[in-house]
Motif scaffolding. Structure first.
Motif, mmCIF file in Angstrom:
data_model
loop_
_atom_site.group_PDB
_atom_site.id
_atom_site.type_symbol
_atom_site.label_atom_id
_atom_site.label_comp_id
_atom_site.label_asym_id
_atom_site.label_seq_id
_atom_site.Cartn_x
_atom_site.Cartn_y
_atom_site.Cartn_z
ATOM 1 N N ASN A 41 0.820 -1.211 0.000
ATOM 2 C CA ASN A 41 0.000 0.000 0.000
ATOM 3 C C ASN A 41 0.856 1.264 0.000
ATOM 4 O OD1 ASN A 41 -2.960 -0.742 0.084
ATOM 5 N ND2 ASN A 41 -2.156 -2.042 1.716
ATOM 6 N N PHE A 42 1.994 1.210 0.675
ATOM 7 C CA PHE A 42 2.905 2.353 0.587
ATOM 8 C C PHE A 42 3.455 2.487 -0.829
ATOM 9 C CE2 PHE A 42 3.609 2.409 5.339
ATOM 10 C CZ PHE A 42 3.126 3.699 5.500
ATOM 11 N N GLN A 43 3.765 1.366 -1.474
ATOM 12 C CA GLN A 43 4.286 1.462 -2.840
ATOM 13 C C GLN A 43 3.248 2.077 -3.779
ATOM 14 O OE1 GLN A 43 7.376 1.111 -3.732
ATOM 15 N NE2 GLN A 43 6.885 1.700 -5.845
ATOM 16 N N TRP A 44 1.976 1.763 -3.574
ATOM 17 C CA TRP A 44 0.930 2.407 -4.381
ATOM 18 C C TRP A 44 0.867 3.903 -4.078
ATOM 19 C CZ3 TRP A 44 -1.632 2.836 -8.516
ATOM 20 C CH2 TRP A 44 -2.787 3.620 -8.586
ATOM 21 N N ALA A 45 1.045 4.266 -2.823
ATOM 22 C CA ALA A 45 1.053 5.695 -2.466
ATOM 23 C C ALA A 45 2.171 6.415 -3.208
ATOM 24 C CB ALA A 45 1.219 5.858 -0.953
ATOM 25 N N TRP A 46 3.378 5.857 -3.171
ATOM 26 C CA TRP A 46 4.516 6.508 -3.836
ATOM 27 C C TRP A 46 4.298 6.573 -5.348
ATOM 28 C CZ3 TRP A 46 5.448 7.758 0.684
ATOM 29 C CH2 TRP A 46 5.854 6.918 1.720
ATOM 30 N N ALA A 47 3.860 5.459 -5.927
ATOM 31 C CA ALA A 47 3.735 5.382 -7.388
ATOM 32 C C ALA A 47 2.618 6.262 -7.903
ATOM 33 C CB ALA A 47 3.499 3.926 -7.802
ATOM 34 N N SER A 48 1.459 6.249 -7.259
ATOM 35 C CA SER A 48 0.353 7.095 -7.722
ATOM 36 C C SER A 48 0.677 8.564 -7.512
ATOM 37 C CB SER A 48 -0.943 6.719 -7.004
ATOM 38 O OG SER A 48 -0.843 6.889 -5.598
ATOM 39 N N ALA A 49 1.385 8.886 -6.436
ATOM 40 C CA ALA A 49 1.795 10.273 -6.184
ATOM 41 C C ALA A 49 2.770 10.756 -7.253
ATOM 42 C CB ALA A 49 2.423 10.376 -4.799
ATOM 43 N N LYS A 50 3.692 9.906 -7.600
ATOM 44 C CA LYS A 50 4.658 10.259 -8.628
ATOM 45 C C LYS A 50 3.974 10.504 -9.976
ATOM 46 C CE LYS A 50 8.902 10.291 -10.532
ATOM 47 N NZ LYS A 50 9.950 11.295 -10.241
ATOM 48 N N ALA A 51 3.006 9.626 -10.307
ATOM 49 C CA ALA A 51 2.301 9.764 -11.583
ATOM 50 C C ALA A 51 1.568 11.093 -11.681
ATOM 51 C CB ALA A 51 1.315 8.609 -11.746
ATOM 52 N N ALA A 52 0.930 11.500 -10.585
ATOM 53 C CA ALA A 52 0.218 12.784 -10.603
ATOM 54 C C ALA A 52 1.186 13.954 -10.485
ATOM 55 C CB ALA A 52 -0.801 12.827 -9.457
ATOM 56 N N GLY A 53 2.170 13.821 -9.625
ATOM 57 C CA GLY A 53 3.101 14.923 -9.391
ATOM 58 C C GLY A 53 3.882 15.336 -10.636
ATOM 59 N N GLU A 54 4.074 14.406 -11.549
ATOM 60 C CA GLU A 54 4.830 14.687 -12.759
ATOM 61 C C GLU A 54 4.064 15.527 -13.780
ATOM 62 O OE1 GLU A 54 5.973 10.787 -14.065
ATOM 63 O OE2 GLU A 54 8.013 11.061 -13.317
ATOM 64 N N VAL A 55 2.750 15.654 -13.592
ATOM 65 C CA VAL A 55 1.949 16.351 -14.615
ATOM 66 C C VAL A 55 1.134 17.535 -14.082
ATOM 67 C CG1 VAL A 55 1.772 14.307 -16.070
ATOM 68 C CG2 VAL A 55 0.021 14.734 -14.330
ATOM 69 N N ILE A 56 0.943 17.637 -12.803
ATOM 70 C CA ILE A 56 0.110 18.729 -12.272
ATOM 71 C C ILE A 56 0.808 20.072 -12.404
ATOM 72 C CG2 ILE A 56 -1.328 17.390 -10.709
ATOM 73 C CD1 ILE A 56 0.611 17.945 -8.478
#
Length: 401
Positions: free
Chosen positions: A386-401
């Motif tokens: 669940n932490f890995q999903w937190a990091w990965a989903s955050a990275k995916a959004a953070g790269e484009v916002i």
């Protein structure tokens, strides 16, 4: 720093939630030069990080992969997980000089304290100028006249081009969990799938409870199965029912009325064991034989509940042997309920992934609105996923916002 807009404060990005996903996303977006404000309702950020892993934070799993996640759309998590792997987060941990170790099956923990992970994330945010406002509740989010968003909080109104909802789920309300993220999704017309507690202990009620309570504190390794979930891990008796990693894992697959099948021999051939015991000690009673593999009290407890009772091994005919093998390898456990959100590690269900882009986590029909982490209908197995999903989903959004 944040500017002024019509008497209200403005910024580029507002991240709602200062947990694992929220802080990670703020750091990534800030590194791209975006002005970021994190709004956190609690008095401090990362409270669930701090309590995770017994205070040492199981921050990822070496073998984290899409198969370790549950979702109505099992393919949704693949894109984000592929682009930000456990190795990527480990590199960040090592860059901050945090010592860690593998406990079992790829589970990585801090050698010292989960406080180090929170400090790392806060340092990453500070390095890029991300502003963090704690003890600030979120009242609502709406479109503003400029085509961006208006976020109403207990400390005033903020305007931003983009909003990232990283508010988590409903698990552990005493840590500040609430349903605000789901409410925001519904306010913008996004569907939310039914939620329930996951990675949570089971309870039994009524006359059955004392029989479990008498073994409270006793544990053993089992194989537990429920619906599509099958796990070999530890089981622990509690004064209210059953817990331990095996039970927490299958709780994510369990629905009220379902039965959990417990293999007390954890996949080992019960028939072979019983044949060996009968040959070596034909006069031994079942409880004595079971005590060679289990704590004595548990051995007695199991023998009492088997159809053959505490018979001598030589007294078991072929039919009794078959029944005993079946009972010990697929013992039916029918919980009355789970402990619920009070002790659940995560929430299953959440914002429907069909309404989000798997590449960016942006709402398909609401430009500039993103949902990441636990609030989304992606739930990991126990063990750092669940932490890995937190990091990965955050990275995916953070790269484009």
């Amino acid at each position: 720093m944040a500017g002024q807009m019509g008497g209200n404060r403005s910024t580029d990005v507002i991240v709602l939630g200062g947990g694992a996903a929220g802080l990670m996303c703020a750091a990534v977006a800030g590194a791209r030069g975006r002005r970021v404000v994190v709004i956190e309702g609690s008095r401090r950020c990362g409270k669930k990080i701090l309590m995770s892993g017994g205070g040492r934070c199981n921050f990822t799993n070496l073998y984290s992969a899409p198969d370790n996640f549950l979702s109505a759309n099992p393919h949704f998590c693949k894109s984000a997980l592929a682009r930000y792997t456990p190795a990527d987060f480990i590199a960040l941990v090592e860059a901050h000089g945090i010592a860690y170790h593998e406990k079992e099956r790829g589970q990585l923990f801090c050698d010292e304290s989960s406080k180090q992970i929170v400090a790392m994330l806060l340092d990453e945010c500070a390095a890029v100028g991300a502003e963090i406002r704690v003890n600030t509740s979120i009242d609502g989010v709406a479109r503003d006249a400029m085509g961006g968003f208006e976020v109403t909080t207990s400390a005033g109104i903020w305007h931003a081009e983009s909003v990232v909802v990283a508010t988590g789920g409903l698990s552990i309300p005493k840590m500040g969990a609430s349903g605000i993220g789901y409410r925001i999704a519904r306010d913008f017309g996004l569907p939310v799938r039914a939620t329930r507690a996951a990675l949570v202990p089971f309870i039994v009620a009524g006359a059955a409870r004392p029989a479990f309570a008498e073994l409270s504190g006793i544990g053993t390794t089992v194989e537990a199965a429920c619906n599509d979930g099958l796990f070999e891990a530890g089981l622990l008796f509690t004064h209210r029912g059953l817990s331990g990693p095996a039970m927490l894992q299958v709780s994510s697959y369990w629905q009220p009325g379902d039965t959990v099948a417990i293999d007390w021999f954890a996949g080992a051939p019960v028939g072979d064991w019983l044949e060996d015991e009968r040959a070596a000690r034909p006069n031994a009673r079942l409880a004595s034989a079971l005590a060679t593999r289990f704590p004595r009290r548990l051995a007695n407890w199991l023998a009492e509940r088997c159809t053959s009772g505490n018979a001598r091994l030589k007294q078991l005919d072929e039919a009794a042997v078959t029944t005993l093998v079946d009972q010990l390898s697929a013992w039916p456990f029918s919980p009355d309920d789970t402990e619920g959100y009070r002790t659940a590690e995560v929430t299953i269900g959440g914002v429907d992934t069909n309404a989000l882009s798997s590449a960016t986590l942006e709402a398909r029909d609401v430009d500039g609105l993103y949902f990441i982490g636990e609030v989304v209908d992606v739930t990991g197995h126990l063990g750092g996923h669940n932490f890995q999903w937190a990091w990965a989903s955050a990275k995916a959004a953070g790269e484009v916002i």
